[in-house]
Scaffold this active site. Structure first.
Site, mmCIF file in Angstrom:
data_model
loop_
_atom_site.group_PDB
_atom_site.id
_atom_site.type_symbol
_atom_site.label_atom_id
_atom_site.label_comp_id
_atom_site.label_asym_id
_atom_site.label_seq_id
_atom_site.Cartn_x
_atom_site.Cartn_y
_atom_site.Cartn_z
ATOM 1 N N LYS A 31 -15.411 14.253 -4.025
ATOM 2 C CA LYS A 31 -16.480 15.416 -3.694
ATOM 3 C C LYS A 31 -15.906 16.856 -3.742
ATOM 4 O O LYS A 31 -15.552 17.414 -4.751
ATOM 5 C CB LYS A 31 -17.392 15.349 -2.973
ATOM 6 N N TYR A 35 -30.363 8.134 -10.813
ATOM 7 C CA TYR A 35 -31.904 7.447 -9.958
ATOM 8 C C TYR A 35 -33.065 7.965 -10.954
ATOM 9 O O TYR A 35 -33.882 8.255 -10.114
ATOM 10 C CB TYR A 35 -31.696 7.840 -8.560
ATOM 11 N N ASP A 57 -14.261 6.367 4.848
ATOM 12 C CA ASP A 57 -14.688 6.999 3.424
ATOM 13 C C ASP A 57 -15.182 8.261 3.775
ATOM 14 O O ASP A 57 -16.329 8.580 4.419
ATOM 15 C CB ASP A 57 -16.117 6.278 3.005
ATOM 16 N N TYR A 77 -23.489 4.609 2.592
ATOM 17 C CA TYR A 77 -23.431 4.743 1.259
ATOM 18 C C TYR A 77 -21.780 5.132 0.631
ATOM 19 O O TYR A 77 -21.248 5.674 1.261
ATOM 20 C CB TYR A 77 -24.179 6.021 0.915
HETATM 21 C C1 LIG Z 1 -20.617 10.484 -3.091
HETATM 22 C C2 LIG Z 1 -19.809 9.450 -2.426
HETATM 23 C C3 LIG Z 1 -19.458 8.225 -2.946
HETATM 24 C C4 LIG Z 1 -19.401 8.157 -4.328
HETATM 25 O O1 LIG Z 1 -18.610 9.197 -4.890
HETATM 26 P P1 LIG Z 1 -18.838 9.249 -6.666
HETATM 27 O O2 LIG Z 1 -18.013 10.537 -6.910
HETATM 28 O O3 LIG Z 1 -20.291 9.760 -6.765
HETATM 29 O O4 LIG Z 1 -18.705 8.308 -7.356
HETATM 30 C C5 LIG Z 1 -18.853 7.452 -2.213
HETATM 31 N N1 LIG Z 1 -18.883 7.433 -0.597
HETATM 32 C C6 LIG Z 1 -19.558 8.795 -0.269
HETATM 33 C C7 LIG Z 1 -19.396 8.806 1.216
HETATM 34 C C8 LIG Z 1 -20.173 9.517 -0.862
HETATM 35 O O5 LIG Z 1 -20.754 10.522 -0.122
#
Ligand SMILES: *Cc1c(COP(=O)(O)O)cnc(C)c1O
Length: 437
Positions: free
Chosen positions: A287, A25, A258, A157
């Site tokens: 992550k 960003y 997610d 997100y």
């Molecule tokens: C960070 C994140 C993503 C994307 O993961 P990247 O490894 O950065 O592509 C997707 N969903 C959530 C909830 C996230 O925190």
């Protein structure tokens, strides 16, 4: 001589960085200067050159939720070294290897019981792409290709590639910029804020109304359960994901959680879904999966989803990244899970939760602070206006702490191994950042 090996001072590195390199960003070239990290150990980042007179920073961000065991952890390091000596990578197409198989099997053991098929992706965004592809393909397999839209709630997100972007918060994700280019999904209002046992009846009615109206064209619902991360660090009642499970079943739609940010203990349960006591049809992890060492993510699906795909006209899940199942990342992920599950992560997260609650409490008295909230090892100070991010980050750095405020938020999710004195420094820095921000 190429810049690969030319001698460069930290100053010159910084200069090249500003001229040549995009960071998340940012514009390129940019005026903003990034501290140069030389190495890291435990919870500390060592800088190549002091910034504001400080040459070591306590990482209050865990490198974006990832470094749960801190840096240079002896067991994770050993796993990486041993694997480098055997093989760093081998293609996953047509071949397999022990680390990927054991990692995948362990993921099916620790995630909700119905989830038992694993796709190892190379980043969180890709795991979300794969989850959505699975859901669309499932309905195609069942002869319902018209079910291809996705429902989500605002404030979410899910990553920066195309389909994940389409389910990010429309304002945060700048959907206006992409009108006509991004797939248009179905958005519910953001879930009412606050981690509590209660659900708002009107909001549930709103969700059900959308499902009633759109179920014929919906393949899936995707949400971050309990904590919306990069979309605004908002917490909500586990009752909402629980009710989404019921609604998804009643209206014939798949449910995707997610948990790329919330997985592996961060919210006080191993997975945020455990607060709700429900299983999604598809779960995205990332992550902290490798303890923050390497990029790897996983999409874990139920047998029902896998069978639906396998029963289709095209029975294969047509996805296969070059670095799928990377042995080095899988070896470190195994070590990270071993450490997580062996050490008492729950007690550690609880200790951090109470340290964050007491340490951030003084911020609630500051002018301009709208809310202070803590859940598990996540602490958030929300202002009533956009943070002066440069001033707030500098105030933290002056106190020897790395924070990365955004929008109206100053927040921290420290490594689980952080000592109480270091945690106190992080919360003091966050409060100081809120004062100047
Ligand atoms: C960070 C994140 C993503 C994307 O993961 P990247 O490894 O950065 O592509 C997707 N969903 C959530 C909830 C996230 O925190």
């Amino acid at each position: 001589m190429f810049s690969l090996d030319a001698p460069l001072t930290p100053r010159e590195l910084s200069q090249l960085d500003r001229e040549r390199v995009w960071h998340p960003y940012t514009t390129s070239p940019t005026d903003s200067e990034h501290p140069v990290v030389d190495s890291a150990e435990g919870v500390r980042l060592r800088l190549a050159e002091p910034v504001h007179g400080v040459d070591e920073l306590i990482d209050g961000m865990s490198s974006w939720w990832a470094a749960i065991h801190g840096y240079a952890h002896p067991e994770l390091d050993a796993a990486a070294h041993a694997q480098v000596d055997r093989m760093s990578h081998v293609m996953f197409g047509g071949l397999t290897h022990e680390n990927a198989v054991r990692l995948a099997a362990t993921l099916t053991e620790i995630t909700p019981e119905s989830l038992d098929h694993v796709f190892l992706a190379d980043s969180g965004s890709v795991s979300v792409e794969v989850a959505l592809k699975m859901c669309l393909q499932y309905w195609r397999g069942l002869g319902r290709p018209e079910k291809r839209r996705v429902l989500t709630w605002r404030g979410g997100y899910h990553g920066d590639t195309w389909h994940p972007m389409s389910v990010c918060d429309p304002e945060g994700g700048m959907h206006h910029l992409w009108r006509g280019a991004l797939p248009e999904q179905v958005f519910a209002e953001a879930p009412p804020a606050g981690f509590s046992a209660e659900a708002d009846a009107d909001y549930l009615e709103h969700l059900e109304g959308l499902l009633r109206r759109h179920s014929g064209e919906l393949a899936a619902i995707i949400v971050e359960p309990v904590v919306q991360g990069a979309g605004g660090m908002r917490f909500h009642s586990p009752e909402y994901p629980r009710r989404l499970r019921e609604l998804a079943d009643r209206h014939g739609v798949l449910l995707v959680f997610d948990e790329i940010a919330t997985g592996f203990g961060r919210t006080g349960e191993l997975f945020a879904a455990d607060h709700a006591g429900v299983a999604p049809d598809v779960l995205c992890l990332g992550k902290a999966l490798t303890g923050g060492y390497l990029t790897m993510a996983a999409t874990v699906a139920s047998g029902r989803v896998a069978e639906g795909i396998a029963g289709g006209e095209v029975p294969v899940l047509a996805h296969g990244p070059t670095f799928m199942g990377n042995p080095l990342a899988a070896a470190v992920a195994r070590a990270s899970l071993r450490v997580l599950l062996r050490d008492d992560w729950r007690a550690r997260v609880r200790r951090i939760e109470s340290g964050l609650a007491s340490g951030l409490a003084p911020a609630a008295e500051l002018p301009g602070v709208r809310d202070v909230r803590v859940l598990g090892a996540i602490g958030v100070i929300q202002l009533d206006r956009p943070v002066d991010t440069a001033a707030a980050a500098a105030a933290a750095v002056e106190r020897g702490v790395w924070l990365r405020p955004f929008r109206d938020l100053i927040y921290t999710m420290p490594p689980y191994v952080i000592a109480d004195e270091d945690l106190a420094r992080v919360t003091e820095a966050a409060v100081a950042a809120a004062r100047v921000g």
